[in-house]
Structures are given as C-alpha cells and as structure tokens.
Design an enzyme around this catalytic site. Structure first.
Site, PDB file in Angstrom:
ATOM      1  N   ASP A 104      -6.604  19.023 -14.337  1.00  0.00           N
ATOM      2  CA  ASP A 104      -7.207  17.652 -14.807  1.00  0.00           C
ATOM      3  C   ASP A 104      -6.637  17.652 -16.201  1.00  0.00           C
ATOM      4  OD1 ASP A 104      -8.538  15.598 -15.830  1.00  0.00           O
ATOM      5  OD2 ASP A 104     -10.152  15.761 -14.504  1.00  0.00           O
TER       6      ASP A 104
ATOM      7  N   TYR B 294     -15.424  17.723 -15.092  1.00  0.00           N
ATOM      8  CA  TYR B 294     -15.983  16.197 -15.124  1.00  0.00           C
ATOM      9  C   TYR B 294     -16.952  15.994 -14.103  1.00  0.00           C
ATOM     10  CZ  TYR B 294     -15.816  11.055 -14.690  1.00  0.00           C
ATOM     11  OH  TYR B 294     -16.086   9.898 -14.745  1.00  0.00           O
TER      12      TYR B 294
ATOM     13  N   LYS C 232      -8.239   6.272 -18.996  1.00  0.00           N
ATOM     14  CA  LYS C 232      -8.569   6.943 -20.670  1.00  0.00           C
ATOM     15  C   LYS C 232      -7.119   6.893 -21.327  1.00  0.00           C
ATOM     16  CE  LYS C 232     -12.438   7.923 -18.341  1.00  0.00           C
ATOM     17  NZ  LYS C 232     -12.531   9.172 -17.529  1.00  0.00           N
TER      18      LYS C 232
ATOM     19  N   ARG D  39       0.872  -1.141  -0.006  1.00  0.00           N
ATOM     20  CA  ARG D  39       0.001  -0.071   0.011  1.00  0.00           C
ATOM     21  C   ARG D  39       0.856   1.316   0.034  1.00  0.00           C
ATOM     22  NH1 ARG D  39      -1.371   1.856   4.664  1.00  0.00           N
ATOM     23  NH2 ARG D  39      -2.330   0.029   5.722  1.00  0.00           N
TER      24      ARG D  39
HETATM   25  C1  LIG Z   1     -13.065   9.544 -16.402  1.00  0.00           C
HETATM   26  C2  LIG Z   1     -12.431  10.934 -15.710  1.00  0.00           C
HETATM   27  C3  LIG Z   1     -12.257  11.008 -14.523  1.00  0.00           C
HETATM   28  C4  LIG Z   1     -12.608  10.211 -13.370  1.00  0.00           C
HETATM   29  O1  LIG Z   1     -11.722   8.887 -13.617  1.00  0.00           O
HETATM   30  P1  LIG Z   1     -11.951   7.509 -13.300  1.00  0.00           P
HETATM   31  O2  LIG Z   1     -10.848   6.641 -13.744  1.00  0.00           O
HETATM   32  O3  LIG Z   1     -13.165   7.005 -13.993  1.00  0.00           O
HETATM   33  O4  LIG Z   1     -12.027   7.488 -11.751  1.00  0.00           O
HETATM   34  C5  LIG Z   1     -11.691  12.613 -13.904  1.00  0.00           C
HETATM   35  N1  LIG Z   1     -11.391  13.477 -14.918  1.00  0.00           N
HETATM   36  C6  LIG Z   1     -11.955  13.276 -16.174  1.00  0.00           C
HETATM   37  C7  LIG Z   1     -11.649  14.495 -17.077  1.00  0.00           C
HETATM   38  C8  LIG Z   1     -12.387  12.075 -16.760  1.00  0.00           C
HETATM   39  O5  LIG Z   1     -12.527  11.844 -17.998  1.00  0.00           O
END
Ligand SMILES: *Cc1c(COP(=O)(O)O)cnc(C)c1O
Length: 385
Positions: A173, A101, A198, A49
């Site tokens: 982000d 998001y 992603k 962890r």
């Molecule tokens: C998918 C996404 C998230 C969240 O990520 P997860 O892996 O689904 O928890 C945050 N910001 C953006 C822009 C995203 O596309």
C-alpha cells in the site's frame, strides 16, 4: 514508456493522444458501451465496466510511474484492497501488518472470520514474529510503509526478499507516499496499490483506487477479476484523477517542504510529548526512509499533552486546519485516529498498534507554511488552558 523522469511522465500522461480531433488533453469518454465494427468484429473497447478509454489512459499513466506492466483503476482504494483478496482461496494464508490502514484491517479480519482465507496479523518490524508468519507459507504478504497513523516504516526490499524465499507474493500500500516518493515494484514487490483519493488525485474531490502489477500475467488475472466483480473506476473519476496526477510531483515538493518546517515547529512545542515523522534523524525508520524513499512525505502524527481534553481544545481552535479524515489533498487536515480513521479497529487492537487518545494526525497541505504554523501554534496554546 520512453519518458523516465517522473515529473515529465506525470505531466505528459495522455497528452496529444487523440487521433480523432487532436485534443491535447485526453477527452473524457462517458459512453457505457461501444459499437462493434460488424458481426463479431470487436474494437479495443466494448463495454465500460470491462474497458474504457479514459480509465485506460489513467491506468497506463500510473503503471508507468510505478514502473509496472499492468495498471487497474478501481472505484475506491478499498476495492483495490478487496481485489487483491481474489488471489486467495480458503486454504491460503495472508500476512498483514498490525498497524495497517483501519479499513484494510477491518476488511481482512472480517473476511477471515467468514473463512475466505487464513489471516496472520503481525508487527512486521519484529523480525522473529515476521519469520514465524512466513513459516506458515503465506500466499500473499501485505506491506504498508509508512504506516498510518504512526509513520512506522518497513524495509520493503528486505522483507520482499524474505517473502519471495517462501514463495509469497508481496503487495504494498503506497498511498502515503505516492509514486512520486516511493516505487515498491522497483524494490522487488509484485503489486503496488493506492487510494487515489489521497495524493494522486490530490484535490479531495474523487474517491478512487489503483493497483499496478510488475508481471503482465498477474495483472491480467486481477484485471479479469476487476471486471468480473465489477469494481472498475468510472470514466469521470479517472479523468479527474489523471488531471490531479499531472501536478503530483510538483505538489509533493511543496507538501514536503511545508511538512519539514511543521515537524520542526511541533518538535520544540511545549504542548507536545512526541512527534512521529520519518524526517527526524531519531525516528526509528529514518535510515530506511533515506534508502527507499525520495523524501519523507507530508504526513505526521503527534501526542498532545493533556490527553483527549487537550485534543478537543486543539481541534476547536484551529481554523486553517479542517477536522476531517482523509489526507493528501492540497488543503491541511487534522484528525483523531482513534475515533475517526481507526474507529473500525477494536480498542485493544488500537492500543496494540500504538494509537492512544492523545494522538493527533495531520496531513500538511500546500498553503503558505507560516500560516500553517501560526494556526497550529494558536490551537496548541489554547489546548493547554
Ligand atoms: C484511504 C486509504 C485506503 C482506502 O482508500 P479509499 O479510497 O478510502 O477506499 C487504503 N489505504 C490507505 C493507506 C489509505 O489512506
């Protein structure tokens, strides 16, 4: 840290670092615990962890691509967002974009309702509103550029300067572009984070996150919290994400080449009212994109003529596109933000953010572009019957 070219850095991440057997690709370390050499004689790792060799290799690779000092791999993108919240006490203010998001929006609004911090939601392209938000002396400002699903952009360098003037930290982000196309830390930000689910992993088979800080001390503080609350990513996911990362720059090239063609096709199609894609010269963020990005990405959204009924027909008639949330995988995906990715946002907030019932978002994959366009063409013509 010596290789600066991003394509080379990505491919070379962790290569030939195994001193024990000389494994060319870094091995996966699934062990949950590590032996001590002797009484009170710790090795680099003691418990997975807290620290894990596979995760550390992936974290270092991302930190290098984002030009930061500390990388923290988290279990999901949302846990990376949640980790940032650990910087805030009850009296602190955080400023977030009104079109961030959907999951981030839900997390921030619900934690603020429980009194964990003060929240200001603002259209960050509205200069007066943004200045007013900064006048409240926030501890942290969240940026997301391009935004989801309308691909709105903010000038990261300019906003970061304004935030720093009031002593606020800036977290960006960077999920929609990946470090292959945008490096927020180099534009001045303090923290950059991703859903590695992603583009970074890129094959739609891992849910994960990562966060990178510019400064060592802030990174160590957040790494302490990541271990404390137990949100670090698994070794197996880190292994897969590192594997995906190696082809990130090459995949992004093909994603973008396809996206440019698809955007042009959509723009001239009679079934479509508007296309939101920063690659168009008339997109309001086009000049900012040219300045701060190394490309326009492969995400876009559009309004279909005929409202939600036409959208349903489009979805029923595409074959290559899969109707699914998420984005950034090699396969093309199509989605309806209002009922899918942004369902966690109340309808008034959706409309304020410009998310209508006829809005469709696509993640353009790396299939042959003629096949992608033919599929959309068929679906769109059926949508108008
Ligand atoms: C998918 C996404 C998230 C969240 O990520 P997860 O892996 O689904 O928890 C945050 N910001 C953006 C822009 C995203 O596309």
């Amino acid at each position: 840290m010596s290789i600066k070219n991003i394509t080379t850095s990505a491919v070379q991440a962790g290569i030939n670092t195994d001193e024990h057997h000389g494994a060319v690709v870094p091995p996966i370390h699934l062990s949950s615990t590590y032996s001590l050499k002797g009484f009170n004689e710790k090795r680099e790792f003691d418990y997975s962890r807290t620290g894990n060799p596979t995760r550390a290799t992936f974290a270092q690779a991302i930190a290098e691509l984002e030009q930061g000092s500390v990388g923290i791999v988290t279990s999901t993108g949302m846990s990376a967002v949640h980790l940032i919240c650990q910087l805030l006490s009850t009296e602190d203010t955080i400023v977030i974009p009104h079109d961030c998001y959907g999951g981030s929006f839900r997390l921030f609004t619900h934690l603020a309702r429980r009194g964990q911090f003060k929240l200001v939601v603002v259209d960050q392209n509205d200069e007066a509103a943004f200045a007013q938000a900064l006048a409240q002396k926030p501890k942290l400002v969240l940026l997301e550029s391009p935004s989801n699903p309308l691909l709105r952009l903010v000038d990261i360098e300019k906003l970061t300067k304004a935030c720093h003037q009031v002593g606020a930290l800036v977290a960006v982000d960077n999920t929609f572009l990946s470090p292959a196309l945008q490096q927020p830390l180099a534009l001045g930000a303090d923290i950059v984070f991703h859903s590695t689910t992603k583009y970074i992993n890129g094959h739609s088979d891992v849910v994960g996150g990562v966060l990178v800080t510019k400064e060592q001390a802030l990174g160590e503080e957040l790494a302490w919290w990541a271990n404390c609350i137990g949100i670090t990513g698994s070794a197996f996911d880190s292994f897969l994400a590192l594997r995906g990362l190696k082809t990130l720059p090459v995949r992004m090239k093909q994603h973008q080449e396809n996206a440019n063609e698809v955007a042009k096709f959509l723009k001239q199609h009679s079934a479509i009212d508007a296309v939101y894609f920063p690659g168009f010269a008339d997109h309001p963020g086009h000049d900012i994109a040219k300045k701060q990005q190394q490309g326009f990405g492969a995400m876009m959204s559009f309004e279909v003529k005929g409202g939600v009924e036409a959208v349903k027909k489009l979805f029923a008639n595409v074959k290559l596109f899969t109707l699914a949330q998420s984005l950034g995988g090699v396969e093309s995906l199509i989605s309806h933000p209002s009922t899918m990715t942004h369902a966690g946002m109340e309808i008034e907030a959706q409309l304020e953010a410009g998310i209508t019932q006829s809005l469709v978002r696509i993640s353009v994959g790396i299939e042959d572009v003629n096949d992608i366009i033919a599929d959309l063409n068929h679906g769109l013509s059926q949508s108008q019957l």
